[in-house]
Design an enzyme around this catalytic site. Structure first.
Site, PDB file in Angstrom:
ATOM      1  N   LYS A   1      -9.684  -6.188   1.114  1.00  0.00           N
ATOM      2  CA  LYS A   1     -11.077  -6.374   0.698  1.00  0.00           C
ATOM      3  C   LYS A   1     -11.172  -6.314  -0.830  1.00  0.00           C
ATOM      4  O   LYS A   1     -11.748  -7.182  -1.457  1.00  0.00           O
ATOM      5  CB  LYS A   1     -11.933  -5.293   1.357  1.00  0.00           C
TER       6      LYS A   1
ATOM      7  N   GLY B   1     -14.065  -1.596   5.653  1.00  0.00           N
ATOM      8  CA  GLY B   1     -12.662  -1.863   5.988  1.00  0.00           C
ATOM      9  C   GLY B   1     -12.351  -1.666   7.465  1.00  0.00           C
ATOM     10  O   GLY B   1     -11.771  -2.532   8.120  1.00  0.00           O
ATOM     11  N   ARG B   2     -12.755  -0.514   8.019  1.00  0.00           N
ATOM     12  CA  ARG B   2     -12.387  -0.214   9.412  1.00  0.00           C
ATOM     13  C   ARG B   2     -13.210  -0.986  10.428  1.00  0.00           C
ATOM     14  O   ARG B   2     -12.974  -0.881  11.635  1.00  0.00           O
ATOM     15  CB  ARG B   2     -12.471   1.301   9.648  1.00  0.00           C
TER      16      ARG B   2
ATOM     17  N   HIS C   1       5.229  12.296  29.716  1.00  0.00           N
ATOM     18  CA  HIS C   1       6.573  12.885  29.672  1.00  0.00           C
ATOM     19  C   HIS C   1       6.840  13.556  28.336  1.00  0.00           C
ATOM     20  O   HIS C   1       7.992  13.807  27.991  1.00  0.00           O
ATOM     21  CB  HIS C   1       7.608  11.807  29.997  1.00  0.00           C
TER      22      HIS C   1
ATOM     23  N   LYS D   1      -5.278   8.996  -4.054  1.00  0.00           N
ATOM     24  CA  LYS D   1      -4.925   7.739  -4.736  1.00  0.00           C
ATOM     25  C   LYS D   1      -4.857   7.971  -6.244  1.00  0.00           C
ATOM     26  O   LYS D   1      -3.934   7.521  -6.918  1.00  0.00           O
ATOM     27  CB  LYS D   1      -5.987   6.665  -4.465  1.00  0.00           C
TER      28      LYS D   1
ATOM     29  N   GLU E   1      -0.616  -0.343  -2.183  1.00  0.00           N
ATOM     30  CA  GLU E   1       0.386  -0.666  -1.162  1.00  0.00           C
ATOM     31  C   GLU E   1       0.436  -2.174  -0.915  1.00  0.00           C
ATOM     32  O   GLU E   1       1.506  -2.793  -0.908  1.00  0.00           O
ATOM     33  CB  GLU E   1       0.055   0.036   0.163  1.00  0.00           C
TER      34      GLU E   1
ATOM     35  N   GLU F   1     -12.033   8.347   9.671  1.00  0.00           N
ATOM     36  CA  GLU F   1     -12.464   7.946   8.326  1.00  0.00           C
ATOM     37  C   GLU F   1     -13.993   7.841   8.281  1.00  0.00           C
ATOM     38  O   GLU F   1     -14.599   8.000   7.226  1.00  0.00           O
ATOM     39  CB  GLU F   1     -11.816   6.612   7.920  1.00  0.00           C
TER      40      GLU F   1
HETATM   41  O1  F6P Z   1      -7.732   3.977   2.132  1.00  0.00           O
HETATM   42  C1  F6P Z   1      -9.061   3.673   2.218  1.00  0.00           C
HETATM   43  C2  F6P Z   1      -9.364   2.241   2.389  1.00  0.00           C
HETATM   44  O2  F6P Z   1     -10.405   1.953   1.509  1.00  0.00           O
HETATM   45  C3  F6P Z   1      -9.752   1.896   3.810  1.00  0.00           C
HETATM   46  O3  F6P Z   1     -11.025   2.256   4.139  1.00  0.00           O
HETATM   47  C4  F6P Z   1      -9.505   0.429   3.818  1.00  0.00           C
HETATM   48  O4  F6P Z   1      -9.514  -0.066   5.093  1.00  0.00           O
HETATM   49  C5  F6P Z   1      -8.148   0.399   3.135  1.00  0.00           C
HETATM   50  O5  F6P Z   1      -8.282   1.367   2.128  1.00  0.00           O
HETATM   51  C6  F6P Z   1      -7.704  -0.929   2.594  1.00  0.00           C
HETATM   52  O6  F6P Z   1      -8.511  -1.387   1.547  1.00  0.00           O
HETATM   53  P1  F6P Z   1      -8.446  -2.874   1.048  1.00  0.00           P
HETATM   54  O7  F6P Z   1      -8.819  -3.766   2.169  1.00  0.00           O
HETATM   55  O8  F6P Z   1      -9.406  -2.953  -0.083  1.00  0.00           O
HETATM   56  O9  F6P Z   1      -7.019  -3.163   0.592  1.00  0.00           O
END
Ligand code: F6P
Length: 530
Positions: free
Chosen positions: A197, A258-259, A375, A495, A203, A344
């Protein structure tokens, strides 16, 4: 201002809980042979059985009074009107608009048309890589909400997988994730979907840059980037700076959290994996649950009921752990998706008025597919000391039928929820021939509350219904607990610290203000890295 715990509805529940806590599910079932009928709901072919929850009709009445007091329907109206109910970020909450079909905003419908066209070109082989070969592998690069939902849905809908196209997911900053995926792939036939987003997430951008270098090393020309990278993002300046052609960017708005974003262009890997027609059915399933949620009264409203049961278990029975057990291999990644969705959203301690809450909020959510969990950790559920609320999710029909499997799987699902509810008394154990010395070890207390959700079968439509059911549960819990379920400030601090520590680990900077443990760990790591 009156605290939630001081309100009439909360106080009534508190008094009522004192009567219910000592009661056993055995007793509740013995007193009422209509319990299943009384405490189960259906919406179309989806069944929600909550007869094994530690409740009575009075419990539900009181919980519904709490929901009315919280004005749950008013909050739905506010969300639907586009009010900035995510008040700490000044944003509306619009994920339902993404799946509103004809009623969806023009910008949403335009992106869906472009996604359909893109899927068609990939599937037909019209879209080609830099050597003119057709694309055989899609790698989705994203994390959190930009990864978990699509990854879960692609896994869940494996029975609908398009032939001749494999879809992979890479999320971890650990290079083992990307390296392990790329090692099997051919740069000439691989397409990357960078799903972010913000397009600033460390990452995802690190993985995208490494993937870009991998492609350039093989292609030897910069123009290959625009053929092998597409993006799902709301940051168009950043996607362009990365080298992604504007026609390959599938945008969405900042009112998509995001979620809750798998319904937006973040779902492009899903559409590529199962075909756009099936992706539309996923949206239709969610829309179907939205319509139910928006219109059904409290007494028959599935998402509200699920939320009320969650609140009852957390705040009045003190269950701070919630297990999700899909008796479906295909739904194996659902617990991970729900973990982000619930924790979250409602893993918070400051209410909408900026005050610290004096009640428990979201429980720790976890889970694994049955029967595997049986199990391993189910021992703790049967004979441990913790109260754990459980959701069992099963399919009436298998999505990959093989003779002799599905009845056994369903039997295990029903057996576990029953054993957890009713346990086994010492007398029953003795009657089954257990010797006296072993009786304490062979006694099962039971009384673990659970809900069972049954889908007729796993299809894009029913998966859409199931996911929207949980999304609206989360919405309702946010309302009931007076939390903003749509921000996530808690993930920011880590972060910020990571970006401060990275140059120190690389030896580019020193920082004498670090705590002693972090300094010690850095010294140790630098010794072994040099
Ligand atoms: O780690 C928090 C967060 O903002 C999540 O809510 C989101 O889904 C994720 O990071 C990824 O963010 P982006 O889509 O901006 O890379």
């Amino acid at each position: 201002m009156q605290r939630l715990t001081e309100t009439k509805a909360w106080q009534a529940l508190d008094t009522h809980a004192k009567e219910i806590r000592p009661q056993h599910l055995r007793q509740l079932f013995a007193e009422d042979d209509e319990r299943f009928t009384r405490f189960s709901l259906t919406h179309e072919q989806l069944l929600l059985d909550f007869s094994k929850q530690r409740i009575t009709a009075t419990t539900l009445d009181l919980l519904r009074q709490l929901a009315a007091q919280a004005d749950w329907q008013g909050w739905i109206a506010r969300m639907r009107q586009g009010e900035a109910i995510n008040h700490t970020e000044g944003r509306a909450v619009g994920h339902c608009r993404l799946r509103a079909g004809e009623q969806a905003p023009e910008e949403v419908r335009q992106v869906l048309v472009r996604m359909a066209d893109f899927c068609e070109r990939i599937h037909s082989g019209q879209y080609r890589g830099y050597t003119g070969e057709r694309i055989t592998d899609i790698v989705s690069l994203g994390i959190g909400g930009s990864d978990l939902g699509p990854r879960m849905a692609v896994h869940a809908l494996a029975a609908f997988q398009q032939a001749d196209l494999r879809v992979h997911f890479v999320s971890n900053l650990d290079s083992a994730d990307l390296a392990g995926t790329l090692t099997h792939l051919n740069p000439r036939t691989t397409l990357f979907v960078v799903a972010s987003k913000t397009f600033t997430t460390l990452e995802t951008l690190t993985n995208a840059e490494t993937a870009r270098n991998w492609l350039l090393a093989a292609a030897g020309r910069h123009s290959a980037i625009s053929q092998h990278f597409v993006a799902a993002s709301s940051n168009l300046a950043a996607t362009s700076a990365f080298g992604i052609a504007p026609e390959n960017v599938f945008a969405f708005s900042d009112w998509v959290g995001g979620r809750f974003s798998l319904w937006s262009s973040i779902g492009l890997p899903i559409a590529l994996a199962i075909g756009f027609r099936h992706f539309e059915q996923l949206l239709a399933g969610a829309r179907n649950m939205d319509e139910h949620f928006f219109s059904a009264p409290a007494e028959s409203n599935l998402p509200l009921t699920l939320a009320l049961l969650g609140l009852w278990n957390t705040n009045f029975l003190n269950a701070h752990s919630h297990g999700i057990f899909p008796y479906s291999h295909s739904l194996g990644l659902l617990p991970a998706h729900l973990q982000q969705l619930e924790m979250e959203s409602n893993g918070k301690r400051i209410d909408r008025n900026g005050l610290a809450v004096d009640y428990a909020t979201n429980p720790v959510l976890w889970g694994e597919p049955g029967t595997n969990g049986q199990h391993s950790f189910f021992q703790l559920l049967h004979q441990g000391s913790a109260l754990v609320a459980c959701d069992f999710i099963a399919l009436a029909r298998s999505d990959f039928p093989l003779p002799g499997h599905h009845s056994g799987l369903l039997a295990n699902c029903l057996a576990q929820s029953s054993a957890l509810a009713f346990g086994q008394t010492a007398d029953e154990a003795r009657a089954s021939g257990i010797e006296t010395a072993l009786l304490p070890y062979r006694t099962f207390p039971g009384n673990q509350p659970s809900t069972t959700i049954i889908l007729p079968k796993l299809t894009p439509f029913t998966l859409g219904q199931l996911l929207a059911l949980y999304e609206h549960k989360v919405f309702c819990l946010g309302v009931l607990w007076n939390l903003n379920a749509f921000d996530q400030w808690g993930v920011e601090l880590g972060k910020q610290l990571a970006s401060r520590l990275a140059p120190i680990l690389r030896g580019e900077r020193q920082d004498n203000t670090l705590d002693d443990s972090t300094r010690g760990l850095i010294t140790h790591l630098r010794q072994f890295r040099s």
